[in-house]
Design a protein around this motif. Structure first.
Motif, short mmCIF file in Angstrom:
data_model
loop_
_atom_site.label_atom_id
_atom_site.label_comp_id
_atom_site.label_asym_id
_atom_site.label_seq_id
_atom_site.Cartn_x
_atom_site.Cartn_y
_atom_site.Cartn_z
N SER A 178 4.50 12.03 -1.64
CA SER A 178 4.59 10.62 -1.29
C SER A 178 5.28 10.49 0.06
O SER A 178 6.25 11.21 0.33
N THR A 184 -4.31 6.90 0.93
CA THR A 184 -3.70 5.58 0.74
C THR A 184 -4.15 5.01 -0.59
O THR A 184 -5.30 5.21 -1.02
N TYR A 185 -3.23 4.33 -1.25
CA TYR A 185 -3.50 3.72 -2.54
C TYR A 185 -3.26 2.22 -2.40
O TYR A 185 -2.23 1.79 -1.90
N GLU A 186 -4.22 1.44 -2.86
CA GLU A 186 -4.08 -0.01 -2.86
C GLU A 186 -4.32 -0.53 -4.26
O GLU A 186 -5.24 -0.07 -4.94
N THR A 187 -3.53 -1.48 -4.67
CA THR A 187 -3.72 -2.11 -5.97
C THR A 187 -4.82 -3.15 -5.84
O THR A 187 -4.80 -3.95 -4.89
N MET A 200 0.85 -1.18 0.00
CA MET A 200 0.00 0.00 0.00
C MET A 200 0.89 1.24 0.00
O MET A 200 1.84 1.34 0.75
N GLU A 201 0.56 2.17 -0.86
CA GLU A 201 1.29 3.43 -0.92
C GLU A 201 0.52 4.50 -0.16
O GLU A 201 -0.71 4.45 -0.09
N LYS A 202 1.26 5.45 0.39
CA LYS A 202 0.64 6.56 1.12
C LYS A 202 1.14 7.88 0.57
O LYS A 202 2.27 7.99 0.08
N ALA A 203 0.28 8.89 0.68
CA ALA A 203 0.65 10.25 0.28
C ALA A 203 -0.01 11.23 1.25
O ALA A 203 -1.03 10.93 1.85
N SER A 213 6.39 7.61 3.45
CA SER A 213 6.71 6.24 3.81
C SER A 213 5.44 5.48 4.19
O SER A 213 4.57 6.02 4.87
N PRO A 214 5.35 4.22 3.80
CA PRO A 214 4.20 3.40 4.22
C PRO A 214 4.12 3.26 5.74
O PRO A 214 3.05 2.98 6.28
#
Length: 64
Positions: A28, A60-63, A1-4, A30-31
């Protein structure tokens, strides 16, 4: 999961209708960053900016 971290800044200007002009900034992060870490970062950036802090959100970004 990416965070911004998304921050909204007031520029101190108004548009032709008298509405405040804002700018968004997305950074952007850190996770592992916590909400408190990001609040501290926003406070530090606010002290360095000529714009006025309006709001901040953790995105948060989730694929899928």
């Amino acid at each position: 999961m990416e965070k911004a971290l998304r921050i909204v800044w007031a520029t101190g200007e108004v548009d032709e209708n008298g509405n405040p002009v804002t700018r968004r900034q997305t950074i952007s992060v850190s996770p592992n960053a916590t909400a408190q870490d990001l609040a501290n970062a926003v406070n530090a950036l606010d002290s360095l900016s000529s714009y006025t802090y309006v709001s901040a959100q953790l995105v948060t970004y989730e694929t899928i």
